[in-house]
Design a protein around this motif. Structure first.
Motif, mmCIF file in Angstrom:
data_model
loop_
_atom_site.group_PDB
_atom_site.id
_atom_site.type_symbol
_atom_site.label_atom_id
_atom_site.label_comp_id
_atom_site.label_asym_id
_atom_site.label_seq_id
_atom_site.Cartn_x
_atom_site.Cartn_y
_atom_site.Cartn_z
ATOM 1 N N SER A 1 39.859 28.580 35.963
ATOM 2 C CA SER A 1 39.065 28.410 37.174
ATOM 3 C C SER A 1 39.511 29.408 38.219
ATOM 4 C CB SER A 1 39.216 26.996 37.724
ATOM 5 O OG SER A 1 38.652 26.068 36.828
ATOM 6 N N TYR A 2 38.583 29.807 39.059
ATOM 7 C CA TYR A 2 38.866 30.697 40.166
ATOM 8 C C TYR A 2 39.414 29.861 41.313
ATOM 9 C CZ TYR A 2 37.977 33.543 44.243
ATOM 10 O OH TYR A 2 38.119 34.232 45.401
ATOM 11 N N HIS A 3 40.524 30.269 41.894
ATOM 12 C CA HIS A 3 41.099 29.512 43.008
ATOM 13 C C HIS A 3 41.095 30.286 44.311
ATOM 14 C CE1 HIS A 3 42.292 26.176 40.510
ATOM 15 N NE2 HIS A 3 42.857 27.018 39.653
ATOM 16 N N HIS A 4 41.478 31.539 44.283
ATOM 17 C CA HIS A 4 41.529 32.355 45.489
ATOM 18 C C HIS A 4 41.628 33.805 45.057
ATOM 19 C CE1 HIS A 4 45.782 33.122 44.802
ATOM 20 N NE2 HIS A 4 45.892 31.834 44.526
ATOM 21 N N ARG B 1 34.732 38.649 43.549
ATOM 22 C CA ARG B 1 33.885 39.664 42.922
ATOM 23 C C ARG B 1 34.470 40.071 41.565
ATOM 24 N NH1 ARG B 1 32.692 45.089 42.263
ATOM 25 N NH2 ARG B 1 30.520 45.614 42.724
ATOM 26 N N ARG B 2 35.790 40.328 41.528
ATOM 27 C CA ARG B 2 36.440 40.729 40.270
ATOM 28 C C ARG B 2 36.392 39.595 39.255
ATOM 29 N NH1 ARG B 2 36.577 45.167 38.103
ATOM 30 N NH2 ARG B 2 35.939 44.004 36.284
ATOM 31 N N ALA B 3 36.577 38.372 39.719
ATOM 32 C CA ALA B 3 36.535 37.222 38.812
ATOM 33 C C ALA B 3 35.159 37.089 38.163
ATOM 34 C CB ALA B 3 36.902 35.943 39.564
ATOM 35 N N VAL B 4 34.108 37.301 38.932
ATOM 36 C CA VAL B 4 32.748 37.237 38.387
ATOM 37 C C VAL B 4 32.532 38.371 37.386
ATOM 38 C CG1 VAL B 4 30.284 37.421 38.949
ATOM 39 C CG2 VAL B 4 31.791 36.033 40.392
ATOM 40 N N LEU B 5 32.962 39.581 37.733
ATOM 41 C CA LEU B 5 32.825 40.711 36.817
ATOM 42 C C LEU B 5 33.576 40.449 35.511
ATOM 43 C CD1 LEU B 5 33.193 43.690 39.308
ATOM 44 C CD2 LEU B 5 31.193 43.245 37.869
ATOM 45 N N ASP B 6 34.798 39.959 35.608
ATOM 46 C CA ASP B 6 35.595 39.718 34.404
ATOM 47 C C ASP B 6 34.951 38.661 33.512
ATOM 48 O OD1 ASP B 6 37.415 41.645 35.168
ATOM 49 O OD2 ASP B 6 38.886 40.202 35.947
#
Length: 196
Positions: free
Chosen positions: A4-7, A11-16
Motif C-alpha cells: 500500500s502507498y503510505h506517503h 506519482r512514482r507509486a502510480v507509475l510503478d
C-alpha cells in the motif's frame, strides 16, 4: 499482495504499479481505479497526476523514450559506434519491457509535447549515427539506412519480448549464443559492418 502507498511520491507509486500491470497483462488492461486500489489510495488520486488512463500511459511512454535516449546517448558518448547504439536499443527494450510495450502503442497515447520531445530525442540518436556514417561515405541512402537500422533493432527487440525468437528456436540450439544483445550485434554487423 501489493504494497500500500503510505506517503512520499504518489506519482512514482502510480507509475510503478502501472508498469507492473503492463508487464503482467499489457497496456490495454490498465485501469486507474484498479491501480488506486492496489496502492491503497482513493480512486481519484491517480487522476490528480495523470488526468486519465491515456495520460498515465503517455507518462510511461515519455519516461520510456527518455530512458531509451539516455541509454543511446551514453553508448555514443562512451565511444560506441552506430552498431553499439543499435545493441543498446535492444538491451534497453528487453530490460524495460513494460515501457517498450507502451512506447509503441500510439493509439493509446495522448498528443503530448513532452512525449514528442522524448521520442524525437531517442530517434535523433538513431538518425545521427546514420548521418555520421553517410558523411564518411559508408552509406549512400541515409533515409533507407535509418529505416533498415530501426527495423532491425526494433524487430529483434519485439521478437525477443513476445517470445517468438524462443518459439522459433532462434535463441538456442540452432544459434551458438542465446544472448539477444549478441544476436543484435551480429545481425547489425551484417547490415552496417563491424564497429571497426
Amino acid at each position: 499482495m501489493h504494497a500500500s502507498y503510505h506517503h512520499g511520491d504518489l506519482r512514482r507509486a502510480v507509475l510503478d504499479e502501472a508498469l507492473r500491470v503492463v508487464s503482467a497483462t499489457g497496456p490495454e488492461s490498465l485501469s486507474l481505479r484498479a491501480i488506486a486500489a492496489a496502492i491503497g489510495v482513493s480512486h481519484t488520486a491517480p487522476r490528480h497526476h495523470f488526468g486519465s488512463r491515456d495520460g498515465l500511459l503517455t507518462a510511461i511512454a515519455t519516461e520510456g523514450f527518455d530512458g531509451l535516449a539516455d541509454a543511446l546517448v551514453a553508448t555514443r558518448e562512451s565511444g560506441g559506434a552506430f552498431l553499439d547504439v543499435g545493441v543498446a536499443y535492444v538491451e534497453y527494450g528487453t530490460t524495460h519491457p513494460a515501457h517498450f510495450a507502451v512506447m509503441f502503442t500510439p493509439d493509446l497515447l495522448l498528443d503530448d509535447p513532452e512525449l514528442t520531445r522524448a521520442s524525437e530525442r531517442a530517434f535523433d540518436e538513431l538518425r545521427g549515427g546514420v548521418e555520421a556514417m553517410s558523411a564518411n561515405g559508408r552509406i549512400e541512402d541515409a533515409h533507407a539506412a535509418v529505416v533498415a537500422g530501426w527495423s532491425l533493432v526494433h524487430g529483434l527487440t519485439t521478437l525477443a519480448l513476445t517470445g517468438n525468437l524462443e518459439r522459433a528456436d532462434l535463441t538456442s540450439g540452432r544459434l551458438p549464443d542465446p544472448d539477444v544483445t549478441d544476436l543484435a550485434r551480429r545481425a547489425a554487423g551484417m547490415l552496417f559492418g563491424s564497429p571497426t
